[in-house]
Scaffold this active site. Structure first.
Site, PDB file in Angstrom:
ATOM      1  N   HIS A 183       0.814  -1.219   0.000  1.00  0.00           N
ATOM      2  CA  HIS A 183       0.000   0.000   0.000  1.00  0.00           C
ATOM      3  C   HIS A 183       0.848   1.270   0.000  1.00  0.00           C
ATOM      4  O   HIS A 183       0.321   2.367  -0.113  1.00  0.00           O
ATOM      5  CB  HIS A 183      -0.918   0.000   1.221  1.00  0.00           C
ATOM      6  CG  HIS A 183      -0.130  -0.100   2.505  1.00  0.00           C
ATOM      7  ND1 HIS A 183       0.535  -1.235   2.869  1.00  0.00           N
ATOM      8  CD2 HIS A 183       0.120   0.804   3.472  1.00  0.00           C
ATOM      9  CE1 HIS A 183       1.162  -1.040   4.012  1.00  0.00           C
ATOM     10  NE2 HIS A 183       0.927   0.192   4.400  1.00  0.00           N
ATOM     11  N   ASP A 238      -5.282  -2.983  -3.028  1.00  0.00           N
ATOM     12  CA  ASP A 238      -4.050  -2.208  -2.843  1.00  0.00           C
ATOM     13  C   ASP A 238      -2.997  -2.511  -3.905  1.00  0.00           C
ATOM     14  O   ASP A 238      -3.254  -3.245  -4.859  1.00  0.00           O
ATOM     15  CB  ASP A 238      -3.488  -2.446  -1.434  1.00  0.00           C
ATOM     16  CG  ASP A 238      -2.890  -3.831  -1.273  1.00  0.00           C
ATOM     17  OD1 ASP A 238      -3.314  -4.743  -2.003  1.00  0.00           O
ATOM     18  OD2 ASP A 238      -1.993  -4.003  -0.424  1.00  0.00           O
ATOM     19  N   ARG A 266      -5.059  -6.594  -0.335  1.00  0.00           N
ATOM     20  CA  ARG A 266      -6.039  -5.931   0.543  1.00  0.00           C
ATOM     21  C   ARG A 266      -7.329  -5.648  -0.195  1.00  0.00           C
ATOM     22  O   ARG A 266      -7.350  -5.579  -1.426  1.00  0.00           O
ATOM     23  CB  ARG A 266      -5.490  -4.593   1.040  1.00  0.00           C
ATOM     24  CG  ARG A 266      -4.268  -4.713   1.882  1.00  0.00           C
ATOM     25  CD  ARG A 266      -3.909  -3.359   2.445  1.00  0.00           C
ATOM     26  NE  ARG A 266      -2.719  -3.463   3.265  1.00  0.00           N
ATOM     27  CZ  ARG A 266      -2.381  -2.588   4.192  1.00  0.00           C
ATOM     28  NH1 ARG A 266      -3.127  -1.525   4.401  1.00  0.00           N
ATOM     29  NH2 ARG A 266      -1.294  -2.749   4.901  1.00  0.00           N
ATOM     30  N   LYS A 310      -3.265 -12.851   2.279  1.00  0.00           N
ATOM     31  CA  LYS A 310      -4.567 -12.225   2.189  1.00  0.00           C
ATOM     32  C   LYS A 310      -4.860 -11.982   0.720  1.00  0.00           C
ATOM     33  O   LYS A 310      -3.946 -11.933  -0.103  1.00  0.00           O
ATOM     34  CB  LYS A 310      -4.619 -10.955   3.016  1.00  0.00           C
ATOM     35  CG  LYS A 310      -3.526  -9.934   2.772  1.00  0.00           C
ATOM     36  CD  LYS A 310      -3.597  -8.872   3.858  1.00  0.00           C
ATOM     37  CE  LYS A 310      -2.703  -7.686   3.582  1.00  0.00           C
ATOM     38  NZ  LYS A 310      -1.381  -7.814   4.204  1.00  0.00           N
TER      39      LYS A 310
HETATM   40  C1  VG1 Z   1       0.515  -3.120   7.973  1.00  0.00           C
HETATM   41  C2  VG1 Z   1      -0.806  -3.588   8.517  1.00  0.00           C
HETATM   42  C3  VG1 Z   1      -0.800  -5.098   8.700  1.00  0.00           C
HETATM   43  C4  VG1 Z   1      -0.447  -5.764   7.379  1.00  0.00           C
HETATM   44  C5  VG1 Z   1       0.857  -5.205   6.838  1.00  0.00           C
HETATM   45  C6  VG1 Z   1       1.182  -5.738   5.462  1.00  0.00           C
HETATM   46  O1  VG1 Z   1       1.548  -3.419   8.889  1.00  0.00           O
HETATM   47  O2  VG1 Z   1      -1.101  -2.955   9.725  1.00  0.00           O
HETATM   48  O3  VG1 Z   1      -2.052  -5.508   9.165  1.00  0.00           O
HETATM   49  O4  VG1 Z   1      -0.326  -7.151   7.541  1.00  0.00           O
HETATM   50  O5  VG1 Z   1       0.784  -3.787   6.747  1.00  0.00           O
HETATM   51  O6  VG1 Z   1       0.152  -5.489   4.566  1.00  0.00           O
HETATM   52  P1  VG1 Z   1       2.150  -2.330   9.910  1.00  0.00           P
HETATM   53  O7  VG1 Z   1       3.271  -3.042  10.590  1.00  0.00           O
HETATM   54  O8  VG1 Z   1       2.552  -1.147   9.099  1.00  0.00           O
HETATM   55  O9  VG1 Z   1       1.030  -1.978  10.836  1.00  0.00           O
HETATM   56  V1  VG1 Z   1       0.470  -5.201   2.952  1.00  0.00           V
HETATM   57  O10 VG1 Z   1      -0.917  -5.267   2.122  1.00  0.00           O
HETATM   58  O11 VG1 Z   1       1.097  -3.665   3.122  1.00  0.00           O
HETATM   59  O12 VG1 Z   1       1.702  -6.196   2.547  1.00  0.00           O
HETATM   60 CO    CO Z   2      -0.662  -5.393   0.179  1.00  0.00          CO
END
Ligand code: VG1
Ligand code: CO
Length: 543
Positions: free
Chosen positions: A114, A277, A282, A376
């Site tokens: 994201h 995303d 996501r 996911k």
């Molecule tokens: C964030 C989210 C977490 C998710 C991670 C990777 O991590 O909070 O829930 O698993 O991103 O998602 P953090 O440590 O920044 O809170 V993805 O779709 O960015 O790979």
């Molecule tokens: Co992602």
């Protein structure tokens, strides 16, 4: 062709976070930086020799260059075969599926998810293991250890290969299969859901808008929603992946998916809206005039999954990350199945899924998925929603109303304080940490603390323990707050404050989240001395 051994490294700070290594793109472009991380990964898994890997990314700036480098390094390491998405494109769930389907040894995903893309934005790389899921902490720890001593890497001097040409080729003795990024994934989806039922829904005039946010899911959503399921042409917007995601954050939430939100809240909104995303794992779900929080979405999907052919036999169990609202727990209770609470990050669901203990998993950050892969899966969640809508023949708003009437409502919001100085973030967290033992029984803006702790997780399958996974404060009357520092940011620290207030079946379900969470928000600001530590209480992003 020959293998070159290049002296380089080690580089500092190559520690995988919540989901792989994420840094500024220019850092990844420093000579040897990517190479040393990839070499460390290969070293950590006992070398690449004889192995097969899936390689692909979300199409952001530097994606194709990074893939060429990885292929040359895999070839130099003696890998037997690489399966690569055409044009270097593969969504994260598609990588997971290809690893599983082809029983490969693992895969490398190029994405910062994201986070925005471009030469002045972010890049990332993640290693997935043979179950198709993100490497667990035991493996990422080994990778990190290797990065601290790596002083050379091996790379083939073979020329770049043509990533556009689907079919089999080879690079310095390694077989390279360039595959259609969508075909296998679309087939998997078709096997899980009632495509005829969803087709009939669209044929009956049901309208939707899917915002691919200029990211990887564009081609997947077009092929599945428009071509196979008959959604009207143009239902998928921002469908062509671009290197900088059209200049935006490919983060599917009400703040970054503004165009979609505006459309869904307008008087001529379509029946259903969704977004995904950067790397397609996501999802955001929104009905006409109704935003569905990811935590609620997980609960609704769990309560209704049995309408989809893949889940007709029911669910083995549920899992949610600790900061995710407890809405799913209520569904699990009613279904008489277990609900596991894991640390943030999909890697913690892998063992539970492999052991058959859980069928669905989810995170408050717009991640939902099931046993069908080990990541996911954004489009999967959208398709399960469509399957449910086709079966129940109700609007999203009606489904939510019924859900809350049956289970009660967990009002929820996340406040992010981004790119704050690390010292400030640490001081705030330490301040709360030092109060944990004495918080119980104290009252803040009318809310009495029942319990406060630092979340520690013991994996029920392999017994491994992960400490310090976030600070929890539970209030009397159904309030809960969680504090943790992000592990995916690339600048300073990001403080995430997760806020929840439960209202039971008979309570008022029509409040705004802001109103419902008012007391919890104030209590957290006071407990954390937020103004003192950060010089402000207003977050950068509220989702
Ligand atoms: C964030 C989210 C977490 C998710 C991670 C990777 O991590 O909070 O829930 O698993 O991103 O998602 P953090 O440590 O920044 O809170 V993805 O779709 O960015 O790979
Ligand atoms: Co992602």
């Amino acid at each position: 062709m020959t293998t070159l051994t290049v002296s380089k490294g080690p580089f500092e700070g190559q520690k995988p976070g919540t989901s792989g290594l994420r840094k500024k793109t220019r850092v990844f472009m420093e000579p040897g930086y990517l190479e040393c991380f990839v070499q460390s990964t290969f070293n950590a898994i006992g070398g690449a020799s004889g192995k097969t890997f899936v390689v692909g990314g979300d199409g952001r700036f530097f994606n194709a260059d990074a893939i060429q480098t990885i292929l040359k390094m895999a070839a130099a390491g003696g890998a037997a075969r690489a399966i690569v998405g055409q044009g270097g494109i593969l969504s994260t769930p598609a990588v997971s599926h290809l690893i599983r389907k082809n029983q490969t040894d693992g895969g490398l995903v190029l994405s910062a998810s994201h986070n925005p893309g471009g030469i002045d934005a972010d890049f990332g790389i993640k290693y997935n293991i043979s179950n198709g899921g993100p490497a667990p902490e035991t493996v990422t720890a080994k990778i990190f250890e290797q990065t601290q001593s790596v002083d050379r890497y091996d790379i083939s001097d073979a020329p770049d290969i043509d990533l556009k040409a689907v079919g089999r080729t080879q690079m310095d003795g390694m077989i390279v299969d360039i595959v259609d990024p969508v075909a296998d994934y679309a087939e998997l989806m078709e096997g899980l859901f009632d495509f005829n039922g969803i087709k009939a829904l669209f044929a009956g005039g049901f309208t939707m808008c899917f915002d691919a946010m200029h990211a990887v899911t564009g081609p997947y959503a077009k092929a599945i929603l428009e071509d196979r399921l008959g959604a009207a042409e143009g239902s998928v917007i921002n469908a062509v992946p671009s290197e900088d995601f059209g200049g935006g954050h490919p983060d599917p939430n009400p703040v970054w998916a503004k165009t979609l939100m505006r459309r869904m809240m307008s008087t001529d909104a379509p029946d259903f809206g969704a977004a995904s995303d950067g790397d397609g794992d996501r999802n955001m779900i929104v009905g006409r005039g109704t935003y569905v929080t990811p935590s609620d979405s997980l609960a609704v999907l769990a309560a209704n999954a049995h309408v989809a052919p893949a889940y007709a036999k029911g669910l083995a169990g549920l899992a949610r990350s600790m900061p995710t609202s407890m809405a799913a727990d209520r569904v699990a209770d009613k279904l008489g199945i277990e609900c596991f609470e894991t640390p943030t990050g999909w890697k913690f669901f892998g063992n539970l899924l492999d052991a058959g203990r859980v069928t669905l998993c989810g995170e408050e950050s717009a991640g939902t998925g099931s046993e069908h892969v080990r990541e996911k899966d954004g489009l999967w969640a959208v398709l399960l929603w469509l399957n449910i809508l086709a079966e129940r023949k109700q609007s999203v708003a009606e489904i939510m109303r019924d859900h809350w009437a049956e289970f009660g409502r967990n009002y929820y919001s996340r406040h992010d304080y981004e790119a704050i100085p690390t010292a400030q973030a640490d001081a705030l967290m330490e301040g709360v940490q030092s109060q944990l033992a004495t918080l119980a029984g104290t009252t803040w803006s009318g809310l009495t603390v029942l319990n406060a702790d630092s979340f520690s997780y013991q994996d029920p399958v392999d017994g491994s323990v992960s400490d310090n996974q976030g600070l929890r404060i539970i209030f009397d009357g159904g309030g809960r707050a969680v504090l943790r520092l992000s592990g995916t940011g690339t600048e300073g620290a990001t403080l995430r404050v997760y806020l929840e207030q439960y209202v039971d079946e008979t309570g008022n379900h029509t409040l705004t989240a802001q109103a419902a969470l008012d007391s919890v928000v104030t209590a957290v600001q006071d407990i954390t001395s937020m103004q003192h530590h950060l010089g402000r209480v207003e977050p950068d992003v509220k989702t």
